[in-house]
Design an enzyme around this catalytic site. Sequence first.
Site, mmCIF file in Angstrom:
data_model
loop_
_atom_site.group_PDB
_atom_site.id
_atom_site.type_symbol
_atom_site.label_atom_id
_atom_site.label_comp_id
_atom_site.label_asym_id
_atom_site.label_seq_id
_atom_site.Cartn_x
_atom_site.Cartn_y
_atom_site.Cartn_z
ATOM 1 N N HIS A 97 -30.414 -78.647 -38.335
ATOM 2 C CA HIS A 97 -30.744 -79.768 -37.674
ATOM 3 C C HIS A 97 -29.636 -80.813 -37.250
ATOM 4 O O HIS A 97 -29.370 -81.789 -37.919
ATOM 5 C CB HIS A 97 -32.415 -79.816 -37.598
ATOM 6 C CG HIS A 97 -33.208 -78.810 -37.990
ATOM 7 N ND1 HIS A 97 -34.120 -78.978 -38.257
ATOM 8 C CD2 HIS A 97 -33.462 -77.981 -37.403
ATOM 9 C CE1 HIS A 97 -35.372 -77.815 -38.454
ATOM 10 N NE2 HIS A 97 -34.797 -77.535 -37.545
ATOM 11 N N GLU A 100 -30.329 -84.647 -37.925
ATOM 12 C CA GLU A 100 -30.260 -84.834 -39.776
ATOM 13 C C GLU A 100 -29.205 -85.473 -40.338
ATOM 14 O O GLU A 100 -29.055 -84.673 -40.937
ATOM 15 C CB GLU A 100 -31.373 -83.742 -40.376
ATOM 16 C CG GLU A 100 -33.070 -84.069 -39.928
ATOM 17 C CD GLU A 100 -33.254 -82.815 -39.708
ATOM 18 O OE1 GLU A 100 -33.060 -81.701 -40.668
ATOM 19 O OE2 GLU A 100 -34.482 -81.956 -39.569
ATOM 20 N N ARG A 157 -31.120 -81.938 -31.616
ATOM 21 C CA ARG A 157 -31.797 -81.155 -33.536
ATOM 22 C C ARG A 157 -31.811 -78.889 -32.511
ATOM 23 O O ARG A 157 -31.396 -79.448 -34.085
ATOM 24 C CB ARG A 157 -33.956 -81.211 -32.779
ATOM 25 C CG ARG A 157 -34.492 -79.869 -33.890
ATOM 26 C CD ARG A 157 -35.322 -79.738 -33.879
ATOM 27 N NE ARG A 157 -36.720 -78.721 -34.621
ATOM 28 C CZ ARG A 157 -37.372 -78.917 -35.933
ATOM 29 N NH1 ARG A 157 -37.245 -80.200 -36.243
ATOM 30 N NH2 ARG A 157 -37.705 -77.854 -36.416
ATOM 31 N N HIS A 228 -32.171 -81.190 -45.837
ATOM 32 C CA HIS A 228 -32.786 -81.353 -44.187
ATOM 33 C C HIS A 228 -33.416 -82.921 -44.243
ATOM 34 O O HIS A 228 -33.563 -83.539 -45.379
ATOM 35 C CB HIS A 228 -34.317 -80.612 -44.230
ATOM 36 C CG HIS A 228 -33.461 -79.071 -43.271
ATOM 37 N ND1 HIS A 228 -34.435 -78.787 -41.687
ATOM 38 C CD2 HIS A 228 -33.670 -78.116 -44.461
ATOM 39 C CE1 HIS A 228 -33.836 -77.624 -42.080
ATOM 40 N NE2 HIS A 228 -33.332 -77.035 -43.036
ATOM 41 N N GLU A 302 -36.515 -82.178 -47.824
ATOM 42 C CA GLU A 302 -36.710 -83.175 -46.724
ATOM 43 C C GLU A 302 -36.080 -84.608 -47.390
ATOM 44 O O GLU A 302 -37.228 -85.180 -47.985
ATOM 45 C CB GLU A 302 -38.408 -82.957 -46.275
ATOM 46 C CG GLU A 302 -38.514 -81.510 -45.493
ATOM 47 C CD GLU A 302 -38.170 -81.711 -44.251
ATOM 48 O OE1 GLU A 302 -36.500 -82.618 -43.596
ATOM 49 O OE2 GLU A 302 -37.911 -79.714 -43.304
#
Length: 373
Positions: A97, A100, A157, A228, A302
């Site tokens: 993405h 990020e 994104r 991520h 994440e």
Amino acid sequence: MEKSTLGFFVLVLTIVQTSNSLVEGLESTRMYDYTKYHPMDEIYKWMEDVERENPELVSSAVYGRTFEGKNITLLKFGLQNPEGKEKKVIWMDCGIHAREWIAPAFCQWFVKEIVTSYKTNKKLEQMLQNLDVYVTPVINVDGYMYTWVNTTTRIWRKSRSTPPSGNSCLGVDLNRNFNANWGTVGVSFDSCANTYCGKEAGSEPEATAVMDFVGKMVKQTLCFLTIHSAGQLILLPYGHPQISAPNYDELVSVGKAAAAEMKKLHGMGYTVGTSPQILYPNSGSSRDWARLVGIPFSYTFELRDKGEFSHLLPEDQIKPACEEAYAGALSIVTYVHDKTFNSGAIPSAAFSGVAMVMLSSFMIVFLTTGVLL
């Protein structure tokens, strides 16, 4: 001047020039600022420097091209196995993405930690003799480069592929484009949506590159880590709320052990669970694809934070975020290594990759039609 004397001076000059080049190369990565975000051209150059400076440990490969034709490049880390045994594989990727930025920053940090410590860390040296570790700092190169254009593009994104006929919005969410229960939950078929999953599974060259490359070494691959942000989560398969991984309990246990190691550094808590449990349902993720084809351990990290800055994490948080993420990744890699090489091979977790694909297909039919074949 005699020929022998001239030859000697030429030899000395060559040695000095070579030494200077090596010193300059070493300085290039030692002076690389791992606490800053870097544009793609600097990351490409950094990858070249890492490989050149560590020829006994590092090699590189271009294993795909983006929609715009840019190289998708990985670094491979591994030492020769002293007994000549077959090595296993760890996969890590970042930057699927585009916005990020902390994810590519972590992949660079992870590489730094490996190359600067393997000679003095006997455990790490042992693992690198048994494992080949593949690291892709940025998969979505097109999207990542687009986020560097100006402040209006910073939170982009998706990829940058052309839309379907009759639509005007570019890009696909690459983490909804993998062949894993594709298009069933948590996606959009509107090309203007951030979760647009593409025309079909694997329609995007970036996703196909990963599936093709990793797919050829599934039997050797122990662990798949995809990085991520944000939310401070460790996600495990599956994104579909009605499908569970056969080794779910072990995945949770290993994930919680990693989260505990992460919390020790800066007190940051990371929640462990499936995406439907702690985030939202989704399908077509690389994490789910990896587990579905038979890779026993598959996780999405994440990274920071929990909402204050989200994808615009300040540079002063790069170091602590990467330190805790490294602790978590190392915890998982150590576990799968020790289970494989200290206690025999990891079992097939009751299902082979082929069996899991078949099970997923049956589940999709049931979930969409109400009929279990």
